[in-house]
Write a protein that holds these residues in place. Structure first.
Motif, PDB file in Angstrom:
ATOM      1  N   ASP A 214       0.891  -1.243  -0.057  1.00  0.00           N
ATOM      2  CA  ASP A 214       0.078  -0.041  -0.084  1.00  0.00           C
ATOM      3  C   ASP A 214       0.891   1.180  -0.016  1.00  0.00           C
TER       4      ASP A 214
ATOM      5  N   HIS B 268       0.477   5.805   0.412  1.00  0.00           N
ATOM      6  CA  HIS B 268      -0.442   6.878   0.689  1.00  0.00           C
ATOM      7  C   HIS B 268       0.534   8.232   0.493  1.00  0.00           C
TER       8      HIS B 268
ATOM      9  N   HIS C  68      -3.065  -1.184   6.507  1.00  0.00           N
ATOM     10  CA  HIS C  68      -3.655  -1.255   5.083  1.00  0.00           C
ATOM     11  C   HIS C  68      -2.737  -2.598   4.388  1.00  0.00           C
TER      12      HIS C  68
END
Ligand code: ZN
Length: 160
Positions: free
Chosen positions: A10, A12, A44
């Motif tokens: 993941d 971000h 996540h």
């Protein structure tokens, strides 16, 4: 015994702010992570590794970003959900190995707290959890501190 392996990845984006939340730990920083939920890139990636090991889709399958319901959600909810699927299918978690990819903040000071959070949610001993961090030596989006990436591998087992 049946063994299964899952991986999760993941990313971000970093925006203006004063802290980031990584594996449930609020870490003071001069930036924040942006996302639909609390943008906990650590949780996540662990969720996606668990879903992957079970062949049960990914975090977006279970918690669509198009749904208002998960706006600013505490990612603990997602990890608890992934854990419930592991339990329902009668698997046990063998180990979790998570690597953050970022220049800053320095992760090592917070590893113990992160492991304690994960152990409490997934009901496993902290000896089964590994948290590491690496930089990309200034290269790419992580190196330019435009975002934080996280990679997780999990192993599950079940008595047949
Ligand atoms: Zn995410």
């Amino acid at each position: 015994m049946e063994f299964r392996i899952g991986n999760g990845f993941d990313v971000h984006k970093l925006i203006n702010g004063d802290s980031v939340i990584l594996c449930g730990v609020k870490i003071p920083h001069d930036k924040a992570l942006s996302g639909h939920s609390d943008a906990d890139v650590g949780y996540h990636s662990i969720c996606d590794a668990l879903y992957g090991a079970l062949s049960k889709g990914d975090i977006g399958t279970h918690f669509p970003a198009t749904s208002k319901k998960w706006e600013n959600a505490n990612s603990t909810i997602f990890l608890k959900h992934a854990h419930s699927l592991v339990n329902n299918l009668e698997y046990k978690i063998m180990n979790i190995d998570t690597t953050f990819i970022c220049e800053r903040p320095k992760i090592s000071n917070y590893c113990t707290q992160m492991k304690n959070n994960i152990a409490a949610i997934l009901k496993i001993d902290i000896s089964r959890i590994s948290i590491k961090a690496t930089t990309t030596e200034g290269l790419g989006f992580c190196g330019r501190e435009e975002g934080i990436a996280c990679l997780t591998t999990v192993g599950l087992f079940r008595n047949e």
